[in-house]
Design a protein around this motif. Structure first.
Motif, PDB file in Angstrom:
ATOM      1  N   LYS A 271       0.856  -1.258  -0.133  1.00 38.44           N
ATOM      2  CA  LYS A 271      -0.162  -0.096  -0.173  1.00 38.44           C
ATOM      3  C   LYS A 271       0.938   1.305  -0.112  1.00 38.44           C
ATOM      4  CE  LYS A 271      -0.864   0.430   4.901  1.00 38.44           C
ATOM      5  NZ  LYS A 271       0.347  -0.568   5.473  1.00 38.44           N
ATOM      6  N   ASP A 272       2.212   1.096   0.590  1.00 34.10           N
ATOM      7  CA  ASP A 272       3.187   2.411   0.502  1.00 34.10           C
ATOM      8  C   ASP A 272       3.865   2.195  -0.504  1.00 34.10           C
ATOM      9  OD1 ASP A 272       2.163   3.649   3.069  1.00 34.10           O
ATOM     10  OD2 ASP A 272       3.029   1.680   4.085  1.00 34.10           O
ATOM     11  N   PHE A 273       4.351   1.204  -1.188  1.00 30.19           N
ATOM     12  CA  PHE A 273       5.290   1.280  -1.986  1.00 30.19           C
ATOM     13  C   PHE A 273       4.712   1.255  -3.545  1.00 30.19           C
ATOM     14  CE2 PHE A 273       8.360  -0.326   1.027  1.00 30.19           C
ATOM     15  CZ  PHE A 273       9.435   0.294   0.598  1.00 30.19           C
ATOM     16  N   GLY A 274       3.420   0.447  -3.579  1.00 29.20           N
ATOM     17  CA  GLY A 274       2.981   0.065  -4.990  1.00 29.20           C
ATOM     18  C   GLY A 274       3.596  -1.294  -5.504  1.00 29.20           C
ATOM     19  N   ALA A 275       2.661  -2.007  -6.377  1.00 30.24           N
ATOM     20  CA  ALA A 275       3.225  -3.421  -6.797  1.00 30.24           C
ATOM     21  C   ALA A 275       4.592  -3.184  -7.313  1.00 30.24           C
ATOM     22  CB  ALA A 275       2.067  -3.961  -7.627  1.00 30.24           C
ATOM     23  N   MET A 276       4.829  -2.429  -8.525  1.00 30.15           N
ATOM     24  CA  MET A 276       6.078  -2.396  -9.247  1.00 30.15           C
ATOM     25  C   MET A 276       7.218  -2.131  -8.522  1.00 30.15           C
ATOM     26  SD  MET A 276       5.097  -3.653 -11.966  1.00 30.15           S
ATOM     27  CE  MET A 276       3.720  -3.621 -13.019  1.00 30.15           C
ATOM     28  N   PRO A 277       7.239  -1.012  -7.508  1.00 30.66           N
ATOM     29  CA  PRO A 277       8.492  -0.889  -6.774  1.00 30.66           C
ATOM     30  C   PRO A 277       8.751  -1.836  -5.694  1.00 30.66           C
ATOM     31  CG  PRO A 277       7.194   1.369  -7.035  1.00 30.66           C
ATOM     32  CD  PRO A 277       6.490   0.113  -7.413  1.00 30.66           C
ATOM     33  N   LEU A 278       7.589  -2.606  -4.991  1.00 35.55           N
ATOM     34  CA  LEU A 278       7.767  -3.481  -4.094  1.00 35.55           C
ATOM     35  C   LEU A 278       8.469  -4.806  -4.655  1.00 35.55           C
ATOM     36  CD1 LEU A 278       7.654  -4.413  -1.116  1.00 35.55           C
ATOM     37  CD2 LEU A 278       5.401  -5.287  -1.789  1.00 35.55           C
ATOM     38  N   VAL A 279       8.030  -5.182  -5.765  1.00 36.03           N
ATOM     39  CA  VAL A 279       8.563  -6.288  -6.509  1.00 36.03           C
ATOM     40  C   VAL A 279      10.063  -6.088  -7.095  1.00 36.03           C
ATOM     41  CG1 VAL A 279       8.302  -7.708  -8.518  1.00 36.03           C
ATOM     42  CG2 VAL A 279       6.377  -7.050  -7.259  1.00 36.03           C
ATOM     43  N   GLU A 280      10.484  -4.795  -7.406  1.00 30.83           N
ATOM     44  CA  GLU A 280      11.792  -4.501  -7.694  1.00 30.83           C
ATOM     45  C   GLU A 280      12.728  -4.688  -6.536  1.00 30.83           C
ATOM     46  OE1 GLU A 280      15.045  -3.573  -9.672  1.00 30.83           O
ATOM     47  OE2 GLU A 280      13.158  -4.108 -10.428  1.00 30.83           O
ATOM     48  N   LEU A 281      12.370  -4.085  -5.343  1.00 28.69           N
ATOM     49  CA  LEU A 281      13.154  -4.367  -4.287  1.00 28.69           C
ATOM     50  C   LEU A 281      13.212  -5.936  -3.843  1.00 28.69           C
ATOM     51  CD1 LEU A 281      11.647  -1.649  -1.924  1.00 28.69           C
ATOM     52  CD2 LEU A 281      13.881  -1.906  -2.947  1.00 28.69           C
ATOM     53  N   ARG A 282      12.035  -6.539  -3.999  1.00 31.65           N
ATOM     54  CA  ARG A 282      12.183  -8.119  -3.571  1.00 31.65           C
ATOM     55  C   ARG A 282      13.046  -8.791  -4.486  1.00 31.65           C
ATOM     56  NH1 ARG A 282       6.842 -12.200  -3.625  1.00 31.65           N
ATOM     57  NH2 ARG A 282       8.293 -14.041  -2.668  1.00 31.65           N
ATOM     58  N   LEU A 283      12.836  -8.657  -5.813  1.00 28.89           N
ATOM     59  CA  LEU A 283      13.838  -9.150  -6.639  1.00 28.89           C
ATOM     60  C   LEU A 283      14.979  -9.045  -6.623  1.00 28.89           C
ATOM     61  CD1 LEU A 283      11.584  -8.804  -9.866  1.00 28.89           C
ATOM     62  CD2 LEU A 283      11.992 -10.868  -8.960  1.00 28.89           C
ATOM     63  N   ALA A 284      15.632  -7.780  -6.353  1.00 28.29           N
ATOM     64  CA  ALA A 284      17.149  -7.211  -6.282  1.00 28.29           C
ATOM     65  C   ALA A 284      17.327  -7.861  -5.024  1.00 28.29           C
ATOM     66  CB  ALA A 284      16.963  -5.735  -6.217  1.00 28.29           C
ATOM     67  N   LEU A 285      16.840  -7.700  -4.029  1.00 25.44           N
ATOM     68  CA  LEU A 285      17.404  -8.174  -2.705  1.00 25.44           C
ATOM     69  C   LEU A 285      17.519  -9.883  -2.571  1.00 25.44           C
ATOM     70  CD1 LEU A 285      15.577  -6.112  -0.029  1.00 25.44           C
ATOM     71  CD2 LEU A 285      17.976  -5.862  -0.573  1.00 25.44           C
ATOM     72  N   GLY A 286      16.453 -10.521  -3.067  1.00 26.97           N
ATOM     73  CA  GLY A 286      16.590 -11.813  -3.621  1.00 26.97           C
ATOM     74  C   GLY A 286      17.686 -12.270  -4.244  1.00 26.97           C
ATOM     75  N   ALA A 287      17.968 -11.602  -5.376  1.00 26.12           N
ATOM     76  CA  ALA A 287      19.155 -12.110  -6.182  1.00 26.12           C
ATOM     77  C   ALA A 287      20.467 -11.889  -5.533  1.00 26.12           C
ATOM     78  CB  ALA A 287      18.934 -11.141  -7.512  1.00 26.12           C
TER      79      ALA A 287
END
Length: 298
Positions: A43-59
């Motif tokens: 709700k604070d980040f929005g879907a796309m920015p949140l997913v970008e953080l998730r993918l980058a940190l996971g990688a």
């Protein structure tokens, strides 16, 4: 989450057999928490920015696996990795994050359980694998659960579109799992996970940058986004592929049964989200259908 078969299981010694149920439970708790973290942070980040953080940190967490196996990843392989990453990570993660903005955490987790059934369905439709009467019945029961779930309401609001997004994400997991099995077999599983997450992060970056929120983001959401990437993606994938190596993909995929239970429990305890009757009915149908599809014939 999605299950893949990249390595042969090895027979565990008696000294380490206790690790399997412990790691399955831990993985279920972590992946169950991912839906809660998405619910808070989306709700604070929005879907796309949140997913970008998730993918980058996971990688980033899994990068040592890729670095160690870098000789097995020639340049010509990367377009295929990017395609699989988009289907198996970037788009499903975005759909679940979008759904998390519109429905309780348990909704996404229940939809996610359909990935096991969709993997069998895609193998039947596109790769000619037999589906069998048991799995056919399981698919019908699973779809009935989705219909029940989509018909429900939370706080008077319809959650049908959120269910549609979560179910579509699960279907993409089914496609991605089959693609990994047929195109990347023989490569180190942890390195494949790192490579596909890295490609997904690069693909998602323009969309995340274009929709990055202009308002300040609370610390709570930053912490949830960090946990989603580091713990629920990087660490969880490492645990999952460790399980695949030890006990095989079929047994490792039994974690699917407990993820929704943990997701609903975390959301109830920490977010005060209710457990509705349609969620109970749908969860029973879907998880029962997954269990039926995994049962070995007598």
């Amino acid at each position: 989450m999605s299950s893949t078969t990249l390595v042969r299981p090895v027979s565990p010694s008696l000294a380490v057999t206790w690790q399997t149920p412990l790691e399955l439970g831990l993985l279920g708790a972590i992946w169950g928490a991912s839906f809660m973290f998405m619910r808070v942070a989306a709700k604070d980040f929005g879907a796309m920015p949140l997913v970008e953080l998730r993918l980058a940190l996971g990688a980033l967490v899994l990068m040592p696996f890729l670095w160690r196996a870098r000789a097995s990843f020639p340049l010509k392989l990367w377009p295929r990795l990017a395609l699989i990453g988009a289907i198996n990570s970037a788009v499903p993660f975005a759909l679940f994050a979008w759904a998390a903005q519109r429905a309780p955490a348990g909704i996404g987790a229940i939809c996610n359980s359909m990935a096991v059934l969709f993997t069998a369905l895609v193998a039947f439709l596109f790769y000619g694998e037999r589906i069998g009467s048991r799995r056919a019945v399981a698919l019908f029961a699973g779809f009935a659960g989705v219909v029940v779930l989509a018909s429900g309401k939370t706080a008077g609001a319809s959650i049908g579109w959120a269910v549609a997004a979560g179910t579509t994400a699960a279907f993409l997991y089914g496609i991605g799992g089959n693609m990994v099995k047929r195109n990347l077999t023989g490569l180190p599983a942890g390195a494949v996970a790192a490579a596909t997450l890295l490609c997904s992060a690069v693909l998602m970056l323009p969309f995340a940058a274009a929709s990055w929120p202009e308002h300040s983001i609370p610390l709570r959401s930053w912490l949830c986004a960090g946990a989603l990437g580091v713990l629920c993606t990087g660490v969880a994938y490492a645990i999952f592929y460790r399980l695949i190596q030890r006990i095989g993909a079929a047994r490792a995929s039994t974690v699917t049964y407990v993820v929704p239970l943990f997701a609903v429990t975390w959301a109830f305890l920490l977010l005060d989200e209710p457990l509705t009757v349609p969620m109970v009915i749908a969860g029973t149908l879907i998880l029962g259908s997954v269990a039926l599809s995994q049962k070995q014939p007598a």
